[in-house]
Motif scaffolding. Structure first.
Motif, mmCIF file in Angstrom:
data_model
loop_
_atom_site.group_PDB
_atom_site.id
_atom_site.type_symbol
_atom_site.label_atom_id
_atom_site.label_comp_id
_atom_site.label_asym_id
_atom_site.label_seq_id
_atom_site.Cartn_x
_atom_site.Cartn_y
_atom_site.Cartn_z
ATOM 1 N N SER A 49 0.814 -1.212 0.000
ATOM 2 C CA SER A 49 0.000 0.000 0.000
ATOM 3 C C SER A 49 0.849 1.265 0.000
ATOM 4 O O SER A 49 0.716 2.080 -0.896
ATOM 5 N N ALA A 50 1.753 1.374 0.932
ATOM 6 C CA ALA A 50 2.415 2.663 1.134
ATOM 7 C C ALA A 50 3.429 2.973 0.040
ATOM 8 O O ALA A 50 3.802 4.119 -0.153
ATOM 9 N N SER A 51 3.859 1.955 -0.705
ATOM 10 C CA SER A 51 4.984 2.157 -1.608
ATOM 11 C C SER A 51 4.563 2.408 -3.045
ATOM 12 O O SER A 51 5.378 2.379 -3.932
ATOM 13 N N THR A 52 3.279 2.630 -3.306
ATOM 14 C CA THR A 52 2.823 2.748 -4.696
ATOM 15 C C THR A 52 3.214 4.086 -5.315
ATOM 16 O O THR A 52 3.728 4.972 -4.631
ATOM 17 N N ALA A 53 2.920 4.240 -6.600
ATOM 18 C CA ALA A 53 3.473 5.308 -7.422
ATOM 19 C C ALA A 53 3.277 6.729 -6.870
ATOM 20 O O ALA A 53 4.222 7.510 -6.810
ATOM 21 N N SER A 54 2.048 7.074 -6.460
ATOM 22 C CA SER A 54 1.842 8.445 -6.014
ATOM 23 C C SER A 54 1.940 8.505 -4.498
ATOM 24 O O SER A 54 1.069 8.042 -3.787
ATOM 25 N N PRO A 55 3.032 9.092 -4.001
ATOM 26 C CA PRO A 55 3.200 9.165 -2.542
ATOM 27 C C PRO A 55 2.285 10.232 -1.946
ATOM 28 O O PRO A 55 2.632 11.398 -1.895
ATOM 29 N N VAL A 56 1.089 9.783 -1.520
ATOM 30 C CA VAL A 56 0.139 10.719 -0.918
ATOM 31 C C VAL A 56 0.517 10.892 0.541
ATOM 32 O O VAL A 56 0.553 9.919 1.292
ATOM 33 N N ARG A 57 0.809 12.099 0.911
ATOM 34 C CA ARG A 57 1.187 12.352 2.303
ATOM 35 C C ARG A 57 -0.082 12.693 3.065
ATOM 36 O O ARG A 57 -0.635 13.780 2.926
ATOM 37 N N LEU A 58 -0.574 11.709 3.845
ATOM 38 C CA LEU A 58 -1.833 11.924 4.553
ATOM 39 C C LEU A 58 -1.631 12.845 5.742
ATOM 40 O O LEU A 58 -2.527 13.543 6.163
ATOM 41 N N THR A 59 -0.420 12.828 6.275
ATOM 42 C CA THR A 59 -0.132 13.649 7.450
ATOM 43 C C THR A 59 0.234 15.059 6.987
ATOM 44 O O THR A 59 1.192 15.230 6.247
ATOM 45 N N ALA A 60 -0.565 16.046 7.404
ATOM 46 C CA ALA A 60 -0.266 17.432 7.021
ATOM 47 C C ALA A 60 1.048 17.868 7.662
ATOM 48 O O ALA A 60 1.415 17.373 8.727
ATOM 49 N N LEU A 61 1.730 18.777 6.989
ATOM 50 C CA LEU A 61 3.038 19.208 7.502
ATOM 51 C C LEU A 61 2.920 19.916 8.852
ATOM 52 O O LEU A 61 3.871 19.939 9.626
ATOM 53 N N ASP A 62 1.713 20.503 9.117
ATOM 54 C CA ASP A 62 1.551 21.203 10.403
ATOM 55 C C ASP A 62 0.788 20.357 11.425
ATOM 56 O O ASP A 62 0.330 20.868 12.442
ATOM 57 N N ALA A 63 0.645 19.074 11.145
ATOM 58 C CA ALA A 63 -0.052 18.193 12.096
ATOM 59 C C ALA A 63 0.823 17.987 13.334
ATOM 60 O O ALA A 63 2.033 18.203 13.285
ATOM 61 N N PRO A 64 0.194 17.565 14.452
ATOM 62 C CA PRO A 64 0.977 17.312 15.672
ATOM 63 C C PRO A 64 2.089 16.300 15.405
ATOM 64 O O PRO A 64 1.877 15.346 14.655
ATOM 65 N N GLY A 65 3.231 16.555 15.969
ATOM 66 C CA GLY A 65 4.340 15.628 15.793
ATOM 67 C C GLY A 65 5.196 15.926 14.577
ATOM 68 O O GLY A 65 6.184 15.233 14.345
ATOM 69 N N GLN A 66 4.805 16.951 13.781
ATOM 70 C CA GLN A 66 5.597 17.275 12.589
ATOM 71 C C GLN A 66 6.574 18.412 12.911
ATOM 72 O O GLN A 66 6.258 19.308 13.702
ATOM 73 N N PRO A 67 7.742 18.404 12.322
ATOM 74 C CA PRO A 67 8.736 19.463 12.584
ATOM 75 C C PRO A 67 8.306 20.795 11.951
ATOM 76 O O PRO A 67 7.502 20.816 11.038
ATOM 77 N N THR A 68 8.865 21.882 12.469
ATOM 78 C CA THR A 68 8.568 23.219 11.939
ATOM 79 C C THR A 68 9.179 23.357 10.549
ATOM 80 O O THR A 68 10.356 23.052 10.357
ATOM 81 N N PRO A 69 8.352 23.778 9.555
ATOM 82 C CA PRO A 69 8.896 23.934 8.193
ATOM 83 C C PRO A 69 10.036 24.954 8.166
ATOM 84 O O PRO A 69 9.998 25.947 8.892
ATOM 85 N N SER A 70 11.024 24.666 7.342
ATOM 86 C CA SER A 70 12.154 25.590 7.156
ATOM 87 C C SER A 70 12.844 25.181 5.870
ATOM 88 O O SER A 70 12.659 24.045 5.408
ATOM 89 N N PRO A 71 13.640 26.050 5.305
ATOM 90 C CA PRO A 71 14.407 25.661 4.103
ATOM 91 C C PRO A 71 15.294 24.448 4.370
ATOM 92 O O PRO A 71 15.429 23.574 3.514
ATOM 93 N N GLU A 72 15.863 24.365 5.596
ATOM 94 C CA GLU A 72 16.714 23.214 5.927
ATOM 95 C C GLU A 72 15.905 21.919 5.934
ATOM 96 O O GLU A 72 16.381 20.871 5.489
ATOM 97 N N LEU A 73 14.651 22.001 6.467
ATOM 98 C CA LEU A 73 13.793 20.805 6.495
ATOM 99 C C LEU A 73 13.451 20.375 5.070
ATOM 100 O O LEU A 73 13.517 19.173 4.740
ATOM 101 N N GLU A 74 13.110 21.353 4.208
ATOM 102 C CA GLU A 74 12.831 21.034 2.799
ATOM 103 C C GLU A 74 14.019 20.309 2.182
ATOM 104 O O GLU A 74 13.863 19.327 1.456
ATOM 105 N N ASP A 75 15.189 20.799 2.495
ATOM 106 C CA ASP A 75 16.421 20.219 1.961
ATOM 107 C C ASP A 75 16.624 18.790 2.470
ATOM 108 O O ASP A 75 17.009 17.894 1.722
ATOM 109 N N LEU A 76 16.319 18.604 3.758
ATOM 110 C CA LEU A 76 16.396 17.267 4.358
ATOM 111 C C LEU A 76 15.465 16.310 3.615
ATOM 112 O O LEU A 76 15.840 15.197 3.243
ATOM 113 N N TYR A 77 14.210 16.761 3.375
ATOM 114 C CA TYR A 77 13.222 15.913 2.702
ATOM 115 C C TYR A 77 13.677 15.592 1.270
ATOM 116 O O TYR A 77 13.452 14.489 0.768
ATOM 117 N N ARG A 78 14.300 16.560 0.602
ATOM 118 C CA ARG A 78 14.829 16.287 -0.746
ATOM 119 C C ARG A 78 15.941 15.235 -0.683
ATOM 120 O O ARG A 78 16.050 14.375 -1.538
#
Ligand code: GTQ
Ligand code: FE2
Length: 372
Positions: A2-31
């Motif tokens: 299920s989780a590994s299919t073609a379109s990676p739908v991120r069900l967890t919003a970036l501002d949901a509880p438990g998510q890190p604060t967005p920043s350019p460094e975080l974007e870079d980490l995710y890349r």
């Protein structure tokens, strides 16, 4: 799957509880994760670990009349032979992206043979059965043992047994195939071999050798001890199934136990060498509801396919309800609440992947209103 299919739908919003604060460094980490083919749990956990099963497969009904019409047209256009192997047309669950899978574990197909036609001999690790909702005249030859197929019969082709089919009648025949093809596919455990070019035994006995050895109630051949992973009974005949259901309902009238709930009789096909399910991955049952009966709402881990054998009624899965009649099929995903209603006396064949979950201690059942 299920989780590994073609379109990676991120069900967890970036501002949901438990998510890190967005920043350019975080974007870079995710890349960086993406580049290295890595996915962190914290963005996926909502999808991977919901409180209770959220299967990708959805509930759906297929009408037998529609399946038979398309199978008949296939009979006129599509040959059966080496390579294609079978004129079998699979139910494709609308939640499974077009794969020919009724559920994540189960294959369900209508198979069709023209008069005097053969389907070639082969074997595979997938376990298979046939259930006959109408017609007769085909023999399925399982490891050299010809097994007649007639209305109401449930027939086994355990994994790795050679099998071919031949239609001895002057009329076509269609039936339901059930296999664990999707389970074997996703788990990378398939092996397949062609058999001899000819369906080797064209005899047409009323009873198979397997039945003559194994189909005497409560009796087994002394010379054949031990338990086997799959039932040695090649065919469970309708007369026996029908009598068992009729007896349950008659005993209910006399005040004795045996029925599932008022007006609802059911039997499970079993392996006489173990008392367990007929094959390691597939459970099969026949249910009978008296006219007017509505079952309790029930859900369980694992997916199932129901086929109406006789009568008319309604099948409710979650918020959807379908009218069903002879031959119609309904797919029930894991943990979906199911309610059956009989408008006439209603006989239903059911198969499910429950043995897999029982073996893994992952089986659960919930009746509506009962605590989990
Ligand atoms: O009859 O052997 O529906 O091998 C799918 C695969 C039927 C069969 C199916 C098979 C068969
Ligand atoms: Fe097969």
């Amino acid at each position: 799957m299920s989780a590994s299919t073609a379109s990676p739908v991120r069900l967890t919003a970036l501002d949901a509880p438990g998510q890190p604060t967005p920043s350019p460094e975080l974007e870079d980490l995710y890349r960086g994760f993406e580049r290295e083919l890595l996915v962190p749990l914290w963005t996926e956990i909502g999808d991977l670990m919901p409180a209770s099963p959220r299967p990708q497969a959805v509930a759906h009904r297929w009408r037998w009349a529609g399946l038979v019409e398309l199978a008949r047209r296939s009979g006129a256009l599509v040959p059966v032979g080496r390579g294609g192997e079978r004129r079998a047309i699979a139910l494709a669950n609308p939640g499974l992206g077009g794969a020919p899978f009724a559920t994540p574990t189960l294959w369900a197909a209508i198979q069709y043979l023209n008069p005097r036609e053969d389907a070639p001999v082969h074997r595979h690790t997938q376990h298979a059965f046939r259930f006959v909702v109408e017609g007769e005249g085909v023999w399925t030859v399982v490891d050299g043992d010809p097994v007649a197929m007639r209305r109401g019969d449930f027939l086994l082709t355990p994994g790795w047994s050679f099998h071919g089919h031949h239609n001895q009648a002057e009329v076509p025949m269609a039936w339901l195939d059930g296999l664990d093809i999707p389970f074997v596919h996703y788990t990378g455990s398939t092996f397949f071999e062609f058999g001899p070019e000819e369906v080797n035994d064209r005899s047409t006995p009323a009873r198979s050798r397997a039945e003559r050895l194994w189909s005497h109630p409560g009796l087994r051949p002394v010379a054949l001890p031990g338990s086997r992973p799959s039932s040695p009974i090649a065919a469970y005949r309708w007369e026996h199934t029908d009598a068992a259901l009729a007896d349950q309902l008659a005993l209910e009238v006399e005040g004795h136990p045996g029925v599932v709930e008022p007006g609802h009789a059911a039997v499970r096909y079993t392996n006489p060498t173990t008392g367990g399910d007929v094959m390691p991955t597939i459970r099969a049952e026949m249910h009978r509801l008296r006219p007017g009966v509505r079952t309790a709402t029930r859900r369980e881990v694992g997916s199932a396919v129901w086929q109406v054998f006789d009568g008319a009624g309604r099948v409710r899965v979650g918020e959807q309800e379908w009218a069903v009649e002879r031959g119609d099929l309904v797919v029930v995903p894991s943990w979906a609440p199911l309610t059956l209603t009989a408008d006439t006396r209603l006989d239903l064949f059911r198969f499910a992947d429950t043995p897999i979950f029982e073996r893994l201690y992952a089986d659960r059942v919930q009746l509506e209103g009962a605590p989990r």
